[in-house]
Design an enzyme around this catalytic site. Structure first.
Site, PDB file in Angstrom:
ATOM      1  N   GLY A   1      34.005  47.207  30.308  1.00 16.11           N
ATOM      2  CA  GLY A   1      35.114  45.184  30.242  1.00 16.11           C
ATOM      3  C   GLY A   1      35.248  44.974  30.784  1.00 16.11           C
TER       4      GLY A   1
ATOM      5  N   GLY B   1      37.786  42.339  32.169  1.00 14.35           N
ATOM      6  CA  GLY B   1      38.858  42.928  32.538  1.00 14.35           C
ATOM      7  C   GLY B   1      39.546  44.475  32.629  1.00 14.35           C
TER       8      GLY B   1
ATOM      9  N   GLU C   1      37.013  37.105  28.643  1.00 17.65           N
ATOM     10  CA  GLU C   1      36.412  37.604  27.318  1.00 17.65           C
ATOM     11  C   GLU C   1      37.615  38.121  26.371  1.00 17.65           C
ATOM     12  OE1 GLU C   1      32.855  40.207  29.079  1.00 17.65           O
ATOM     13  OE2 GLU C   1      34.479  41.484  29.018  1.00 17.65           O
TER      14      GLU C   1
ATOM     15  N   ASN D   1      29.395  33.062  39.224  1.00 16.34           N
ATOM     16  CA  ASN D   1      27.671  33.756  39.661  1.00 16.34           C
ATOM     17  C   ASN D   1      27.430  32.641  39.354  1.00 16.34           C
ATOM     18  OD1 ASN D   1      27.382  34.032  36.793  1.00 16.34           O
ATOM     19  ND2 ASN D   1      26.733  36.473  36.904  1.00 16.34           N
TER      20      ASN D   1
ATOM     21  N   GLY E   1      24.289  37.485  44.404  1.00 18.10           N
ATOM     22  CA  GLY E   1      24.046  38.802  44.359  1.00 18.10           C
ATOM     23  C   GLY E   1      23.254  39.555  45.332  1.00 18.10           C
TER      24      GLY E   1
ATOM     25  N   GLY F   1      24.850  37.266  48.719  1.00 20.90           N
ATOM     26  CA  GLY F   1      26.101  36.755  49.698  1.00 20.90           C
ATOM     27  C   GLY F   1      26.321  36.145  48.672  1.00 20.90           C
TER      28      GLY F   1
ATOM     29  N   ALA G   1      28.655  45.721  36.961  1.00 18.25           N
ATOM     30  CA  ALA G   1      29.802  45.438  37.124  1.00 18.25           C
ATOM     31  C   ALA G   1      30.475  45.191  38.864  1.00 18.25           C
ATOM     32  CB  ALA G   1      30.486  47.375  37.112  1.00 18.25           C
ATOM     33  N   ALA G   2      29.010  44.968  39.102  1.00 18.78           N
ATOM     34  CA  ALA G   2      29.373  44.083  40.524  1.00 18.78           C
ATOM     35  C   ALA G   2      29.606  43.409  40.816  1.00 18.78           C
ATOM     36  CB  ALA G   2      27.083  44.770  41.129  1.00 18.78           C
ATOM     37  N   GLY G   3      29.875  42.472  39.972  1.00 15.72           N
ATOM     38  CA  GLY G   3      30.762  41.597  39.998  1.00 15.72           C
ATOM     39  C   GLY G   3      32.067  41.596  40.018  1.00 15.72           C
ATOM     40  N   ASP G   4      32.547  42.628  38.986  1.00 16.74           N
ATOM     41  CA  ASP G   4      34.045  43.258  38.519  1.00 16.74           C
ATOM     42  C   ASP G   4      34.183  44.137  40.107  1.00 16.74           C
ATOM     43  OD1 ASP G   4      33.264  41.746  35.870  1.00 16.74           O
ATOM     44  OD2 ASP G   4      33.276  43.271  35.337  1.00 16.74           O
TER      45      ASP G   4
END
Length: 305
Positions: free
Chosen positions: A40, A42, A141, A186, A224, A227, A251-254
């Site tokens: 999730g 959050g 979400e 993104n 991504g 950069g 989960a890279a962005g999170d």
């Protein structure tokens, strides 16, 4: 102790399978593996902020089921304040069905479950947590009314307000922009918010300019492997990504958002906070899963390019 970073958002159990490629419509593929992983957006951002040095509290909803108990336990194991993680009778916990292919790309289907029960009223019960925060983070979400309430309340309280507009499919409500200090989309989300194509640093800069004109204070477009683009009304700057061999981008962005917020809450400059978040995100894509892939503060500090 009062929380320095408060996340209002989703908690999902991720049901993750790996396959050689993403299936086409109507196709059945043989998968290679299956795991259940706490996730999730959050909760991922809460875990990232906690592992990366912040004192964290989470506001959200789960069902009264085994997945809800597991998700709460996973947050508590990270030292996250879960007093505002509310169990909803008769509701299932949110789930995300994730397929990851051999090139580390993924496709995700989300069932909101308890996340759909996060209302302004639920958030208002924990206004003391918002008052005690330095940084407040939201995503998309949970219901839009609750997100709007948090953004406005955070702005009224003079907090640093971050919105990660994921998953975005259309422009945000116009009044929201003035309440947001850092908008972090993104490429696809920046395109959805502006109607502009975003597939390079230059096009990200154009989208960021449009978002700034809408009233947001600052924009970070994550790109991504290319950069991140940081933009204010006065200037923009491209931050190249650390070079790693990706295994799973989940989960890279999170991780970036949580790391950036933790660094800001610790008093780091915007540039240093962006670089810190980038290293954390880069390390996360070298591992599988959502929360299991998120690195610790010490790992980021010891990273050598």
């Amino acid at each position: 102790m009062q929380a320095k970073v408060v996340i209002v958002g989703s908690l999902n159990m991720d049901l993750v399978t790996r396959a050689p490629r993403l299936p086409r419509a109507g196709e059945t593929l043989a998968g290679q593996s299956f795991v259940t992983v706490p996730g999730g957006k959050g909760a991922n951002q809460a875990v990232a902020a906690a592992r990366l040095g912040a004192r964290v509290a989470m506001i959200g909803c789960v069902g009264e089921d085994a997945y809800g108990e597991q998700l709460r336990a996973a947050l508590l194991a990270e030292g996250i304040d879960c007093q505002a993680v509310t169990s909803i009778t008769g509701e299932s916990t949110g789930v995300a069905l994730i397929v990851v292919d051999d090139s580390s790309q993924n496709a995700i289907v989300i069932v909101a479950g308890g996340n759909g029960r996060v209302t302004s009223g639920v958030v208002e019960r924990f206004d003391e947590l918002l008052s005690g925060a330095d940084v407040i983070i939201c995503q998309l979400e949970v219901p839009m009314a609750a997100v709007g309430h948090v953004l406005k309340r955070g702005h009224e309280l003079g907090k640093t307000v971050i919105l990660n507009p994921a998953p975005a499919s259309e422009p945000l409500p116009a009044q929201w922009y003035a309440w947001i200090d850092y908008l972090i989309p993104n490429e696809s989300e920046a395109s959805a918010l502006t109607g502009l194509p975003v597939d390079s640093v230059a096009t990200a800069d154009a989208a960021a300019t449009a978002l700034l004109a809408s009233g947001v204070s600052k924009v970070i477009v994550t790109l991504g492997e290319h950069g991140a683009l940081f933009a204010t009304r006065a200037h923009s700057q491209h931050f190249p990504a650390p070079r790693v061999k990706p295994i799973d981008t989940t989960a890279a962005g999170d991780t970036f958002v949580g790391g950036f917020a933790a660094a800001l809450a610790d008093g780091k400059s915007e540039s240093d906070a962006i670089r810190f978040g980038q290293v954390a995100a880069a390390l996360s894509v070298t591992r599988s899963g959502a929360q299991p892939s998120i690195p610790t503060f010490d790992e980021v500090q010891s990273y050598q390019p």
